[in-house]
Design a protein around this motif. Structure first.
Motif, PDB file in Angstrom:
ATOM      1  N   MET A 110      -0.412  -5.615   2.002  1.00  0.00           N
ATOM      2  CA  MET A 110       0.110  -5.451   3.237  1.00  0.00           C
ATOM      3  C   MET A 110      -0.310  -5.636   4.660  1.00  0.00           C
ATOM      4  SD  MET A 110       2.747  -2.214   5.234  1.00  0.00           S
ATOM      5  CE  MET A 110       3.377  -2.734   4.013  1.00  0.00           C
ATOM      6  N   LEU A 140       0.230   4.524  -0.186  1.00  0.00           N
ATOM      7  CA  LEU A 140       0.163   3.196   1.135  1.00  0.00           C
ATOM      8  C   LEU A 140      -0.438   4.001   2.362  1.00  0.00           C
ATOM      9  CD1 LEU A 140       0.875   0.502   1.692  1.00  0.00           C
ATOM     10  CD2 LEU A 140       3.401   1.251   2.286  1.00  0.00           C
ATOM     11  N   SER A 181       6.209  -2.655 -10.938  1.00  0.00           N
ATOM     12  CA  SER A 181       7.701  -2.757 -10.632  1.00  0.00           C
ATOM     13  C   SER A 181       8.444  -2.929 -12.025  1.00  0.00           C
ATOM     14  CB  SER A 181       7.888  -3.636  -9.455  1.00  0.00           C
ATOM     15  OG  SER A 181       7.456  -3.980  -8.285  1.00  0.00           O
ATOM     16  N   PHE A 210       1.258  -4.903  -7.360  1.00  0.00           N
ATOM     17  CA  PHE A 210       2.241  -4.223  -7.127  1.00  0.00           C
ATOM     18  C   PHE A 210       3.525  -4.928  -7.967  1.00  0.00           C
ATOM     19  CE2 PHE A 210       6.657  -4.960  -4.978  1.00  0.00           C
ATOM     20  CZ  PHE A 210       6.865  -3.689  -4.023  1.00  0.00           C
ATOM     21  N   ASP A 268      10.826  -1.564  -0.455  1.00  0.00           N
ATOM     22  CA  ASP A 268      10.935  -0.557  -2.002  1.00  0.00           C
ATOM     23  C   ASP A 268      10.535   0.902  -0.784  1.00  0.00           C
ATOM     24  OD1 ASP A 268      10.237  -2.542  -4.163  1.00  0.00           O
ATOM     25  OD2 ASP A 268       9.391  -0.989  -5.125  1.00  0.00           O
ATOM     26  N   ASN A 304      11.646  -7.649  -8.255  1.00  0.00           N
ATOM     27  CA  ASN A 304      10.735  -7.831  -7.344  1.00  0.00           C
ATOM     28  C   ASN A 304       9.529  -9.016  -8.893  1.00  0.00           C
ATOM     29  OD1 ASN A 304      11.141  -5.468  -5.522  1.00  0.00           O
ATOM     30  ND2 ASN A 304       9.743  -4.481  -6.538  1.00  0.00           N
ATOM     31  N   THR A 319       7.138  -5.493  -0.047  1.00  0.00           N
ATOM     32  CA  THR A 319       6.681  -3.666  -0.026  1.00  0.00           C
ATOM     33  C   THR A 319       7.210  -3.160   0.714  1.00  0.00           C
ATOM     34  OG1 THR A 319       5.463  -4.804   2.229  1.00  0.00           O
ATOM     35  CG2 THR A 319       4.066  -4.600  -0.466  1.00  0.00           C
ATOM     36  N   GLN A 322       2.097   1.046  -7.658  1.00  0.00           N
ATOM     37  CA  GLN A 322       2.663   0.180  -6.324  1.00  0.00           C
ATOM     38  C   GLN A 322       2.630   0.376  -4.994  1.00  0.00           C
ATOM     39  OE1 GLN A 322       7.046   0.870  -6.206  1.00  0.00           O
ATOM     40  NE2 GLN A 322       7.604  -1.332  -6.750  1.00  0.00           N
ATOM     41  N   TYR A 374       4.755   6.551  -3.446  1.00  0.00           N
ATOM     42  CA  TYR A 374       4.968   5.392  -2.573  1.00  0.00           C
ATOM     43  C   TYR A 374       3.970   5.468  -1.364  1.00  0.00           C
ATOM     44  CZ  TYR A 374       5.656   0.710  -1.546  1.00  0.00           C
ATOM     45  OH  TYR A 374       5.852  -0.799  -0.882  1.00  0.00           O
ATOM     46  N   ALA A 432       0.870  -2.444  -2.615  1.00  0.00           N
ATOM     47  CA  ALA A 432       0.785  -2.888  -1.410  1.00  0.00           C
ATOM     48  C   ALA A 432       0.345  -2.747  -0.552  1.00  0.00           C
ATOM     49  CB  ALA A 432       1.907  -1.827  -0.867  1.00  0.00           C
TER      50      ALA A 432
END
Length: 543
Positions: A117, A59, A90, A86, A26, A171, A23, A109, A55, A113
């Protein structure tokens, strides 16, 4: 074959770190591919910026929600789901045929993440006891510090030898390995308790973060017009509504438990986290442009020039985490932030048109050493006094604030860079125009005045039709010089902003209580791992 490692804390840490690495990689790897993306997909500058920002925006918006979902649905389940989303996104990004598809899949994506995360930090806090958590956070910090710096290097190599699509395809094997390790190594939740999700709180928090992130990201592009300011005001209103809503749910299951902020360290370390994320973006944004657009380095060479940052971070992350166990992270954090700010200032002092790359090695290595001193102690201190039952919420809040710091850096540093570059190009063009025939001076200066801080402004050196060949060559050569010197003039103030923010983080460390051993717990919050469900939880589950 991995079952013998089932439940092993260090094997769990490796699994989490691999997912976390994907993560963070990227966040920076796409920047190095911007020229190739624009050419291959025939994308406009606005579309390319959205490839980068989609992204980060998603996120930032969903991190708190992802952390809370981990508390409610099981951290391993959310981690595995995030890795799967994710990885598939990708694949879709690598197969995208136009800018719109790529932007959409980059947003997906971001969803993956945001799910995985927050679980990394909270699972580490649960499986490692307080007296060994610093070493584990040192590994986690090394991944955090190195992954961002490796993005330009790995991206440059993939683009040079394969194509931009491989920055996403890389990925796929990594995601498959992480999913396999997750299923065989990370144990499932042992808490058979029903929870409420809190839909209203999720919507208010997500909407507030979206308006804030979108407004900050797009503000410079739309010249901070009324609707941008309206979005920022709406973000403040929605955030106030979220706080009021959460205040009434503190005795139930709030999305953000206010009790977390009773710990002074949690509050101030989160501010430090914002400054650290600001420093990362504020460092790489101007430097990558400088290396490619001023010094003329390739994508691969630009990434290799930045390698000392990754090396310095890697060297210091482990020792910094171990020292955080012994003496606490307060002074380690402060020293790291000061070294980071000093390294950035030194880098700007060395940077000029035609500067040999070797002159940048030492200041960039110092920058990396400083960054390496921040990630692990910051993670240790912010989670030190958090109850395990709230670790997912705490991790979500921490990661969300860090992403807000990244968005803020992109907006502020980008605005300073563009604003200063616009005026610097005009000033430099006027100085250089004196060596041209009088008939062509106004066109030369006017081209840079209209460039609006475009990083390719040197290509717009205003060569009208019918200009003699020797004059045209002179104008092109002067255009390269004007852009190079103008960008160096503008880069200084932009990087100084990041250095100033890092210094503010160092000052905030003064308010952090110094940790003097594993027993330190000023608010009597439990820090041991949840070995079994409590009696109240078992009764609730039985009902």
């Amino acid at each position: 074959m991995f079952k013998k490692w089932h439940g092993n804390p260090w094997a769990i840490l490796v699994t989490l770190s691999l997912g976390f690495f994907m993560t963070l990689l990227d966040l920076t790897i796409v920047n190095i591919a911007i020229p190739d993306l624009g050419q291959d997909l025939n994308a406009s500058l606005d579309q390319i910026l959205w490839v980068v920002n989609a992204y980060t925006l998603v996120l930032a918006v969903l991190l708190i929600t992802g952390g809370r979902l981990g508390d409610l649905r099981g951290k391993r389940n959310l981690f595995a789901a995030g890795v799967a989303v994710f990885t598939l996104a990708s694949l879709a990004c690598g197969l995208a045929q136009d800018p719109a598809q790529l932007i959409a899949f980059r947003a997906v994506q971001g969803v993956g993440a945001a799910l995985l995360m927050p679980q990394t930090l909270s699972i580490i806090a649960e499986v490692f006891p307080a007296d060994r958590r610093g070493v584990a956070m040192g590994v986690w910090g090394a991944v955090a510090g190195v992954s961002g710096a490796l993005g330009p290097i790995l991206g440059g190599a993939l683009i040079t030898h394969l194509s931009w699509r491989w920055i996403f395809f890389v990925n796929l094997p990594l995601g498959a390995i992480v999913l396999l390790l997750t299923a065989t190594i990370i144990p499932g939740t042992r808490r058979p308790v029903r929870h409420r999700f809190g839909t209203v709180g999720v919507l208010l928090a997500s909407s507030a973060l979206f308006c804030l992130a979108f407004g900050l990201t797009e503000g410079q592009r739309y010249h901070w017009n009324r609707w941008i300011w309206g979005l920022l005001v709406l973000a403040a209103v929605l955030f106030a509504g979220f706080l009021l809503h959460e205040r009434g749910r503190q005795n139930e299951e709030p999305l953000v438990p206010f009790s977390l902020f009773r710990d002074r360290n949690f509050t101030f370390i989160n501010f430090v986290g914002v400054t650290v994320s600001f420093g990362v973006v504020g460092m790489f944004l101007p430097l990558t442009i400088y290396l490619q657009s001023v010094l003329g380095f390739s994508a691969l060479k630009s990434g290799l020039v930045l390698l000392p940052v990754a090396l310095g971070s890697f060297v210091m992350a482990g020792p910094a985490g171990a020292l955080a166990d012994r003496i606490g992270g307060k002074y380690i954090l402060m020293g790291g932030l000061l070294a980071w700010a000093g390294g950035l200032t030194w880098t700007v002092a060395e940077a000029d048109v035609g500067t040999p790359w070797t002159h940048l090695t030492a200041p960039l290595f110092l920058t990396g050493l400083g960054a390496g001193c921040t990630f692990a102690p910051m993670a240790t201190e912010v989670m030190r006094n958090v109850p395990p039952r709230l670790s997912g919420a705490a991790s979500g809040v921490t990661n969300a604030l860090r992403q807000v710091g990244s968005v803020l850096a992109g907006a502020v540093v980008g605005a300073v860079l563009q604003g200063r570059l616009s005026s610097a190009l005009t000033d430099r063009a006027r100085e250089s125009a004196g060596s041209l025939p009088a008939a062509y001076r106004d066109a030369f200066v006017g081209a840079f005045s209209r460039a609006e801080a475009d990083v390719d402004a040197r290509q717009q050196s205003g060569v009208p039709d019918g200009v003699p060949h020797d004059v045209a060559e002179r104008m092109h050569a002067l255009g390269d010089q004007v852009f190079g010197h103008g960008f160096v003039d503008a880069m200084g103030p932009a990087v100084y902003v990041s250095a100033a923010v890092l210094l503010a983080g160092a000052l905030a460390c003064l308010a952090v209580r110094r940790h003097r051993g594993p027993s330190a717990n000023p608010h009597a919050l439990p820090v041991t791992e949840p070995s079994e469900p409590s009696e109240a939880e078992l009764k609730e589950a039985a009902r």
